[in-house]
Design a protein around this motif. Structure first.
Motif, mmCIF file in Angstrom:
data_model
loop_
_atom_site.group_PDB
_atom_site.id
_atom_site.type_symbol
_atom_site.label_atom_id
_atom_site.label_comp_id
_atom_site.label_asym_id
_atom_site.label_seq_id
_atom_site.Cartn_x
_atom_site.Cartn_y
_atom_site.Cartn_z
ATOM 1 N N ILE A 266 0.870 -1.054 -0.043
ATOM 2 C CA ILE A 266 -0.080 0.160 -0.070
ATOM 3 C C ILE A 266 1.052 1.133 -0.088
ATOM 4 C CG2 ILE A 266 -0.263 0.107 2.582
ATOM 5 C CD1 ILE A 266 -3.211 0.755 2.083
ATOM 6 N N THR A 267 0.434 2.203 -0.502
ATOM 7 C CA THR A 267 1.323 3.498 -0.443
ATOM 8 C C THR A 267 1.287 4.214 0.952
ATOM 9 O OG1 THR A 267 -0.725 4.866 -1.122
ATOM 10 C CG2 THR A 267 0.963 4.070 -3.004
ATOM 11 N N SER A 268 2.161 4.863 1.108
ATOM 12 C CA SER A 268 2.468 5.808 2.462
ATOM 13 C C SER A 268 1.090 6.324 2.823
ATOM 14 C CB SER A 268 3.417 6.449 2.616
ATOM 15 O OG SER A 268 4.649 6.040 2.468
ATOM 16 N N TYR A 269 0.301 6.854 2.165
ATOM 17 C CA TYR A 269 -0.771 7.722 2.341
ATOM 18 C C TYR A 269 -2.043 7.213 1.388
ATOM 19 C CZ TYR A 269 2.696 10.327 5.055
ATOM 20 O OH TYR A 269 3.671 10.384 5.808
ATOM 21 N N VAL A 270 -3.008 7.083 1.972
ATOM 22 C CA VAL A 270 -4.345 7.079 1.127
ATOM 23 C C VAL A 270 -5.301 8.040 1.822
ATOM 24 C CG1 VAL A 270 -6.336 5.442 0.078
ATOM 25 C CG2 VAL A 270 -3.806 4.624 0.632
ATOM 26 N N THR A 271 -5.662 9.019 1.183
ATOM 27 C CA THR A 271 -6.406 9.994 1.813
ATOM 28 C C THR A 271 -8.038 9.879 1.269
ATOM 29 O OG1 THR A 271 -4.435 11.148 2.094
ATOM 30 C CG2 THR A 271 -6.592 12.532 2.307
ATOM 31 N N ARG B 16 6.524 -2.839 10.495
ATOM 32 C CA ARG B 16 8.144 -2.584 10.673
ATOM 33 C C ARG B 16 8.609 -2.698 8.993
ATOM 34 N NH1 ARG B 16 8.472 -5.835 15.641
ATOM 35 N NH2 ARG B 16 8.448 -4.029 17.368
ATOM 36 N N ASN B 17 8.158 -3.638 8.164
ATOM 37 C CA ASN B 17 8.430 -3.762 6.811
ATOM 38 C C ASN B 17 8.541 -2.535 6.040
ATOM 39 O OD1 ASN B 17 8.988 -6.581 6.734
ATOM 40 N ND2 ASN B 17 7.040 -7.006 5.800
ATOM 41 N N VAL B 18 7.549 -1.563 6.495
ATOM 42 C CA VAL B 18 7.976 -0.243 5.981
ATOM 43 C C VAL B 18 8.485 0.935 6.743
ATOM 44 C CG1 VAL B 18 5.789 -0.567 4.277
ATOM 45 C CG2 VAL B 18 5.545 0.139 6.567
ATOM 46 N N SER B 19 9.210 0.313 7.589
ATOM 47 C CA SER B 19 10.205 1.182 8.385
ATOM 48 C C SER B 19 9.545 2.114 9.573
ATOM 49 C CB SER B 19 11.263 2.085 7.664
ATOM 50 O OG SER B 19 10.566 3.030 7.046
ATOM 51 N N ALA B 20 8.295 1.536 9.870
ATOM 52 C CA ALA B 20 7.890 2.142 11.167
ATOM 53 C C ALA B 20 8.523 1.674 12.360
ATOM 54 C CB ALA B 20 6.504 1.933 10.999
ATOM 55 N N PHE B 21 8.630 2.469 13.417
ATOM 56 C CA PHE B 21 9.062 1.995 14.670
ATOM 57 C C PHE B 21 7.834 1.397 15.580
ATOM 58 C CE2 PHE B 21 11.944 4.770 13.213
ATOM 59 C CZ PHE B 21 13.469 4.179 13.375
ATOM 60 N N VAL B 22 7.711 0.099 16.016
ATOM 61 C CA VAL B 22 6.606 -0.416 16.871
ATOM 62 C C VAL B 22 6.940 -0.811 18.244
ATOM 63 C CG1 VAL B 22 4.705 -1.728 16.668
ATOM 64 C CG2 VAL B 22 5.914 -1.376 14.458
ATOM 65 N N THR B 179 0.593 4.580 6.311
ATOM 66 C CA THR B 179 1.537 3.218 6.459
ATOM 67 C C THR B 179 2.954 3.747 6.225
ATOM 68 O OG1 THR B 179 -0.199 2.418 5.199
ATOM 69 C CG2 THR B 179 1.607 0.981 5.416
ATOM 70 N N GLY B 180 3.653 3.623 7.365
ATOM 71 C CA GLY B 180 5.223 4.156 7.354
ATOM 72 C C GLY B 180 5.125 5.620 7.352
ATOM 73 N N ALA B 181 6.452 5.965 7.144
ATOM 74 C CA ALA B 181 6.771 7.449 6.983
ATOM 75 C C ALA B 181 6.616 7.857 5.584
ATOM 76 C CB ALA B 181 8.367 7.645 7.510
ATOM 77 N N LEU B 201 8.005 7.237 11.635
ATOM 78 C CA LEU B 201 6.552 6.869 12.307
ATOM 79 C C LEU B 201 6.685 5.943 13.175
ATOM 80 C CD1 LEU B 201 3.437 6.800 12.142
ATOM 81 C CD2 LEU B 201 3.708 5.078 10.626
ATOM 82 N N HIS B 202 6.485 6.448 14.544
ATOM 83 C CA HIS B 202 6.508 5.603 15.862
ATOM 84 C C HIS B 202 5.077 4.996 16.012
ATOM 85 C CE1 HIS B 202 10.865 6.480 16.996
ATOM 86 N NE2 HIS B 202 10.497 7.137 16.091
#
Lengths: 726, 209
Positions: A266-271, B16-22, B179-181, B201-202
């Motif tokens: 999915i993309t980072s943002y879906v708005t 985590r796969n999309v580099s978020a800190f969980v 989803t992620g940063a 993103l935390h």
């Protein structure tokens, strides 16, 4: 953008693009990385099912475009949105400029929108005195360079970090290092300033959900959210094909879009925006939200029985990612504004014949785009349909007309080939190849050795090799195809040996003629249809268990193209269906019907690699049979990493765009060489011709054969004919 | 019915796969401690806003000067939690933004928001951002800290569809899937985090609701 006035100018532009080393390397890397990323993103999911679902939902939406528009309009207006419908690009530009004027706007910020590119919105707004800034990083870069996008998802993929650093140095008036991380930060701050100053934001939309009047946008950078939030006025520009009935449709399509576009789940943002939310930029905290729908030919397209599927496109860009031609020439030469396979088609509808004329010729018909399309659009066929339409409108070129006249009459056509065979002697010097090319005829093919026509075509040899088989297991008609018949009769002879050994009664209907594919490719549909009828007459399916061909292109055309052509003419199609059902490519017949296995061959010590012809792997979905046969033949099979990438031949394509074919071929041969194989087999005489021509011209030691030749060579020393008969 | 722990694990993995800190916290108090800690640590290693260390044009540089300082915003957290956060940061020389975030468009260090739903399939946060302050907090912060009650994790986006449609039927509404940063690969297809939105993103998975 297409500025070329004729094919010659277009070819010059293509040549320039081919010389752009950076772009070619960048696209090469991308072409290798993309399929891996896509596969990972879809891991554990049924891609075909998901794609079918997108197609189904989009088809429904396209068929109900008008009602969906009305529903969206009433829901959105009830929520306080201003909804507009623009019939043309000009109308859309005028509407948006009017909104900007009444809002008292001066500085406009934009997030990425292909639809805005389509109508050249920025040019229009700038001409009206507004300052427009693109905020998607790639779009900003190309805006600063006064260029159009070279990819729908990655608009600046043709540029290097050094070019970007130079550009940003100009913009900031300070020297910038060519370090990507830092360049991104520079853009962040420079553009944040633009966001703060802006008084109107323009964005595109990925979805317009009718049931709630909601706009859906997918982005990675997060700029669209700022565009929608910071300025007091927000204008959404969306093509009518973005309308879907329910949120569920949008969620479903969004399961495929990012995976197919960039290999992201999915993309980072879906708005999701429904109605004007509060906005601190105005004293009354009220936002002004406009949605401008663009028609620009879409509603007419929606009613077109052949082309309506074009509107399924969700702009993922995948058709460019896998296109061997795009990989060589880049987006600026592979589209006008929309690029890639879908771009070739919609250019005709959105921007007119002039812009599309040269582009539609630049397709190999390899089918890679169709196989990867997120919405299952039959892109290669539609490119051909546009080509045909343009020729119907402008008159067919002499080459096509002559070919049509010659090929409608089998005797005339085969007579011509026979006289060509006599005429070629001075240039072959008695070898298998044309040694001195008469420049007038074949100059374009200099990069490869062209094969000579065979001393005697298969049709003349047939009576001498025809083997009678008692109590046959199968009765089979051999469909030769022109190249097999007149250039490579040895392939057919090998196949007849192999088949006869395994109890097949082989027939060769003498009145068969060209399958018609080359004419279909040239946009000569009417002649292609007549040839289809002649072949149906020559090889009556009622008389055979199977109709087997050694040419994957013929097989694919006879199986899929012939019923389509005949159906269009309204001819009775029961026979055509039976004909189509009985067509089998060589390897399917050998592996799946004859079930040839290791016991049938003597082991060889050869390392063999394989080229999957486009029309076999994608056209007919035959992938495993050739691998099984190579392994069964006792050879060491070395699979090439780009086995299924087109070799660049495309029949007449190579004579139109030899420089592109040459580059593609080089890349392919290098890939085969990596396997360490000393033999390359394939299953289409066109590919044999091209690959062999390249190998010979480059002086490589690898041999090229038709799979049938290799298998016949490896056949166990068999019983004598008498034994066989007993 | 998928096991709840399973959902949580999948959510964590995908995020985590999309580099978020969980991270996991038991209580809101712990979440606030985490946030302050993140802010303090950031302060130690990064004295300027992202991009301000680069050579910029006059206008953009002016914006950097305007936004200098250590700031945290916590819109939508509720009066009690905001008060607790205020007490914590007072000890650390960090300022809690109390006016509108529109006055801080150059950027804030940390924005903390509540999350309505989590989607395990993609590690996605669903945040009703109809309130402009909440919207801005997740956009202009360099570090976005999102509090997600584990009870709100669903399997796929389809599993929040009903609630979303309900919200959309009561406009105006602005719902964000995050989803992620913020990310881009627009230069040479090299991934870079933090283009226009948060650099980090935390996600704090919270046991209590």
């Amino acid at each position: 953008m297409q500025e070329a006035r004729n094919l010659r100018e277009y070819k010059d532009e293509v040549r320039e693009a081919l010389d752009n080393e950076f772009q070619r390397e960048a696209l090469d890397k991308f072409a290798l990385a993309y399929p891996v990323g896509r596969q990972n993103a879809f891991a554990g999911l049924e891609i075909d099912t998901l794609v079918d679902e997108v197609a189904r939902r989009k088809d429904f939406a396209v068929a109900h475009m008008e009602e969906l528009y009305q529903e969206f309009k009433s829901k959105a207006e009830a929520a306080g949105v201003h909804v507009h419908l623009a019939r043309t690009a000009k109308e859309a530009n005028d509407i948006i400029a009017d909104i900007a004027r009444s809002a008292g706007a001066r500085n406009i910020i934009k997030s990425k929108s292909m639809t805005a590119e389509e109508i050249l919105l920025n040019h229009h707004l700038e001409a009206e005195g507004f300052q427009v800034t693109e905020t998607d990083l790639g779009e900003w870069i190309i805006q600063l360079r006064h260029e159009g996008p070279s990819h729908m998802v990655m608009p600046a993929i043709h540029l290097s970090r050094y070019q970007v650093a130079d550009l940003f140095s100009d913009v900031t008036g300070k020297t910038q290092d060519a370090e990507i991380e830092r360049l991104v930060k520079v853009a962040r701050r420079e553009l944040r300033q633009k966001f703060v100053e802006a008084d109107l934001g323009v964005s595109g939309a990925n979805f317009a959900v009718a049931e709630t009047g909601t706009i859906g946008m997918t982005t990675n950078e997060g700029n669209a959210r700022l565009v929608a939030t910071l300025p007091r006025t927000h204008v959404v520009l969306a093509g009518l094909e973005k309308l879907v009935p329910k949120l569920h449709d949008a969620l479903s399509i969004n399961r495929v879009l990012p995976k197919n576009a960039t290999g992201q789940a999915i993309t980072s943002y879906v708005t999701w925006i429904t109605g004007p939310v509060e906005c601190g930029a105005t004293p009354d905290r009220k936002k002004e939200l406009h949605v401008v729908f663009l028609d620009n030919g879409r509603s007419r397209l929606a009613r077109d029985p052949v082309f309506s599927q074009v509107l399924r496109c969700i702009r993922c860009g995948a058709c460019a990612n896998v296109c061997p031609v795009y990989r060589m020439v880049g987006g600026h030469r592979y589209g006008h504004i929309y690029i890639g396979a879908i771009g070739l088609i919609v250019t005709y509808f959105f921007h007119g014949r002039e812009k599309a004329r040269n582009l539609v010729m630049n397709c190999l018909n390899c089918g890679a785009c169709k196989a990867v399309c997120a919405a299952g659009i039959d892109l290669p066929r539609l490119i051909k349909e546009v080509h045909t339409r343009i020729q119907d409108e402008e008159g067919h070129p002499l080459k096509g007309r002559l070919a049509g006249i010659a090929m409608k009459n089998r005797k005339l056509f085969h007579g011509l080939l026979t006289s060509l065979r006599r005429a070629q002697r001075p240039v072959t010097g008695g070898t298998q190849f044309m040694r001195h090319l008469p420049m007038v005829l074949f100059g374009a093919y200099e990069y490869m050795a062209l094969p000579a026509l065979a001393e005697r075509p298969f049709r003349e040899l047939w009576p001498t090799i025809h083997t009678r088989v008692e109590h046959p297991r199968f009765r089979v008609a051999l469909f030769a195809g022109c190249l097999e018949d007149f250039v490579y009769p040895q392939h057919l002879i090998a196949a007849v040996r192999l088949f006869s050994r395994h109890g097949v009664d082989v027939h060769f209907p003498l009145h068969q003629t060209c399958c018609g594919l080359p004419l279909d490719m040239m946009g000569e549909k009417e002649t292609a249809r007549e040839l289809a009828e002649q072949n149906l007459e020559a090889a009556d399916p009622a008389n055979y268990d199977y109709i087997v061909t050694l040419c994957a292109s013929c097989a694919s055309h006879l199986k899929n193209g012939v019923p389509r052509l005949l159906q269009m003419a309204g001819s009775p199609s029961a026979k055509a269906r039976e004909f189509s059902e009985k067509i089998l490519p060589f390897s399917s017949f050998a592996a799946d019907v004859l079930k040839l296995g290791p016991d049938d061959f003597s082991p060889s010590n050869r390392k063999v690699t394989y080229h999957a012809s486009c029309h076999l792997c994608r056209g007919l979905g035959v992938r495993k049979a050739p691998h099984e046969l190579i392994r069964a033949s006792g050879s060491d099979f070395g699979q090439a990493s780009e086995e299924e990438t087109c070799c660049g031949f495309g029949g007449t394509y190579a004579s139109n765009f030899p420089q592109i074919s040459e580059r593609i071929l080089k890349r392919k041969l290098a890939d085969f060489q990596q396997t360490g194989a000393d033999l390359l087999v394939t299953e289409c005489p066109g590919c044999v011709l091209h690959l062999k021509g390249g190998v010979t011209r480059q002086g490589m030691s690898m041999e090229v054969e038709h799979l049938a030749e290799h298998l016949a060579d490896q056949m166990k020393p068999g019983p004598t004919r008498e034994k066989e008969l007993r | 019915m998928t096991n709840r722990k399973d959902l949580e694990t999948r959510f964590e993995e995908k995020a985590r796969n999309v580099s978020a800190f969980v991270s996991r916290v038991d209580t809101l108090a712990q979440a606030l401690d985490y946030t302050v800690d993140v802010c303090v640590r950031k302060e130690a290693c990064r004295l300027l806003l992202a991009g301000c260390e680069e050579p910029l044009s006059g206008g953009a540089e002016g914006l950097c000067d305007a936004g200098r300082g250590k700031t945290v915003a916590a819109p939508g957290l509720g009066a009690e939690a905001t008060r607790l956060l205020g007490r914590r940061i007072a000890r650390e020389d960090v300022v809690l933004v109390e006016d509108t975030l529109r006055n801080h468009l150059a950027g804030i260090d940390v924005g903390i928001t509540l999350v309505d739903f989590g989607i395990a399939e993609t590690g996605t946060l669903v945040i009703d951002s109809s309130d402009e302050e909440i919207r801005l907090a997740s956009m202009i912060s360099e570090i976005h800290v999102a509090l997600l009650p584990v009870s709100k994790i669903r399997e796929t986006a389809y599993d929040v569809e009903k609630e979303l449609v309900q919200d959309m039927r009561r406009p105006p509404n602005f719902t964000a899937f995050i989803t992620g940063a913020s990310r881009t690969a627009d230069i040479e297809r090299v991934l870079a985090l933090g283009v226009h939105g948060p650099l980090e993103l935390h996600i704090l998975l919270m046991e209590e609701d």
